[in-house]
Scaffold this active site. Sequence first.
Site, short mmCIF file in Angstrom:
data_model
loop_
_atom_site.label_atom_id
_atom_site.label_comp_id
_atom_site.label_asym_id
_atom_site.label_seq_id
_atom_site.Cartn_x
_atom_site.Cartn_y
_atom_site.Cartn_z
CD GLU A 52 -13.13 -12.69 -1.84
OE1 GLU A 52 -13.05 -12.19 -0.73
OE2 GLU A 52 -13.63 -12.09 -2.81
CB SER A 55 -9.42 -11.27 -4.69
OG SER A 55 -8.41 -10.38 -4.28
NE ARG A 68 -10.80 -11.78 1.30
CZ ARG A 68 -9.78 -11.06 1.76
NH1 ARG A 68 -9.42 -11.16 3.03
NH2 ARG A 68 -9.14 -10.22 0.98
N1 EPU Z 1 0.99 -11.54 -7.45
C1 EPU Z 1 1.21 -11.91 -8.74
N2 EPU Z 1 0.57 -11.21 -9.72
C2 EPU Z 1 -0.26 -10.18 -9.45
C3 EPU Z 1 -0.48 -9.81 -8.15
C4 EPU Z 1 0.13 -10.51 -7.14
O1 EPU Z 1 1.95 -12.84 -9.00
O2 EPU Z 1 -0.81 -9.63 -10.41
C5 EPU Z 1 1.63 -12.32 -6.37
C6 EPU Z 1 2.92 -11.73 -5.92
O3 EPU Z 1 3.77 -12.78 -5.56
C7 EPU Z 1 2.50 -10.94 -4.68
C8 EPU Z 1 1.44 -11.83 -4.09
O4 EPU Z 1 0.77 -12.37 -5.23
O5 EPU Z 1 3.57 -10.78 -3.80
C9 EPU Z 1 0.45 -11.13 -3.19
O6 EPU Z 1 -0.18 -10.08 -3.93
P1 EPU Z 1 -1.04 -8.95 -3.20
O7 EPU Z 1 -0.22 -8.30 -2.14
O8 EPU Z 1 -1.63 -8.08 -4.23
O9 EPU Z 1 -2.15 -9.75 -2.44
P2 EPU Z 1 -3.16 -10.92 -2.89
O10 EPU Z 1 -2.83 -12.09 -2.06
O11 EPU Z 1 -3.15 -11.14 -4.36
C10 EPU Z 1 -4.89 -10.29 -1.04
C11 EPU Z 1 -6.37 -10.10 -0.92
C12 EPU Z 1 -6.77 -8.70 -1.39
C13 EPU Z 1 -6.02 -7.68 -0.55
C14 EPU Z 1 -4.50 -7.92 -0.71
C15 EPU Z 1 -3.66 -7.03 0.16
C16 EPU Z 1 -7.37 -12.29 -1.16
C17 EPU Z 1 -8.17 -13.21 -2.03
N3 EPU Z 1 -7.09 -11.10 -1.69
O12 EPU Z 1 -4.56 -10.28 -2.44
O13 EPU Z 1 -8.15 -8.56 -1.12
O14 EPU Z 1 -6.33 -6.37 -0.95
O15 EPU Z 1 -4.20 -9.29 -0.33
O16 EPU Z 1 -3.75 -7.44 1.47
O17 EPU Z 1 -7.01 -12.64 -0.05
C18 EPU Z 1 -10.31 -8.95 -2.11
O18 EPU Z 1 -10.45 -9.84 -1.30
O19 EPU Z 1 -11.19 -8.68 -2.95
C19 EPU Z 1 -9.04 -8.21 -2.14
C20 EPU Z 1 -8.78 -7.29 -3.05
#
Ligand code: EPU
Length: 382
Positions: A359, A253, A174
């Site tokens: 973000e 996010s 990012r």
């Molecule tokens: N998790 C929770 N609660 C939740 C959601 C997730 O505890 O409600 C934990 C779980 O442990 C899960 C982990 O977070 O395994 C990762 O969750 P997720 O796969 O949804 O990914 P994220 O790290 O929360 C990032 C990006 C998203 C992108 C997803 C998928 C950032 C800030 N966000 O989210 O990007 O779609 O990975 O690759 O890096 C954005 O930047 O706006 C965005 C949506």
Amino acid sequence: MSLDVRESVPLAPLTTLGVGGPARFFAEAGGEDAVLDAFRFAAARGVPLFVLGGGSNLLVADRGVDALVLRVRVRGLQIVGANGGDGDGQGPRLLVRAGAGERWDDLVARAVAEGWAGVECLSGIPGDVGATPIQNVGAYGQEVAETIAEVRAIDRATGATTVIAGADCGFGYRDSRFKRAWRGRYVITAVTFALRPGGAATIRYPELQRALAAPLGGAAPPLAEVRSAVIALRRGKSMVLDPADENGRSAGSFFMNPTLEAGAAAGVLSRIEAAGVLAPGEAIPQYPAGGGRVKLSAAWLIERAGFAKGTRHGAAGISTRHTLALVNRGGATAAELIELARRVRRGVLDRFGVALSAEPDLVGFAPGEIADLVGDGTGQGG
Ligand code: EPU
């Protein structure tokens, strides 16, 4: 001057969050000449210039933005060349140039339909092409840094058009030079992507792998199948634009996943263990982030700090489907969203010693109003 500048234009409808006040001046630029006109207009009026893309990663202050807000509408999608590839064994590349004002997901849909691999996991992301290099858009195991060959931009200081190689953009998680040393310097007008005709889909993200039931080391499924699976995953987290979705008004996010130095990470991990928030046998989600850094999950930290999905502050709330998205439940103000973000950040900091950084772009605020929320994503800060 051919630029059509309007005054006091509401910005909320131009953002996915749907909050915030008006732009003092607003114009749309369909070409590079109009961008130059905008520079002249802003200089003559003595106001800053703010570039608006698809508005999907933006929180506008309630008082609005005292600037010329310029929506870059440069269109076009062309094949501009091909090359033999990077010697990475992944075959030749097709160079596809898209105007900054093209919708990102239209480019992805076209690439998938044509069989050009490289962006299929970035399906269903709202916003425009021109914004993607700035924060190195990424999801489900891909980021645009992997395919950006060139960024075409206009230097605001000189008005000169310049072409910057992807390798010189300083891409990170990012992150790019456009957010740091080059902040405010360029207006991006086009981006050239190096895609792999007939190439295999990227199946790296465990959740995507599970959704596709893709065999490890086996043939990757067709790009179209990957696109559908990614969109379904995003929909399940309310991360696609859908007017009927109660969580739909968000900027994706709201916080970055913090990437901590190894020493700091060790301290945080033991603090989490000591906090008594882990279920028996539960592992703390963590991912190697390069350079010895450790990436933690902001969503997980927020939940364990006591903020449940669906938490509300006025008409602002935490999405009921994904803890990392702050949403406008209808009629929310920017102040409510900022206050909720601040509470979340404070809670995670007090509980685990990790400072989360916002973000999305926060625009129109006085620096002192948001200083605590704007960080570098390393988890440091008071
Ligand atoms: N998790 C929770 N609660 C939740 C959601 C997730 O505890 O409600 C934990 C779980 O442990 C899960 C982990 O977070 O395994 C990762 O969750 P997720 O796969 O949804 O990914 P994220 O790290 O929360 C990032 C990006 C998203 C992108 C997803 C998928 C950032 C800030 N966000 O989210 O990007 O779609 O990975 O690759 O890096 C954005 O930047 O706006 C965005 C949506």
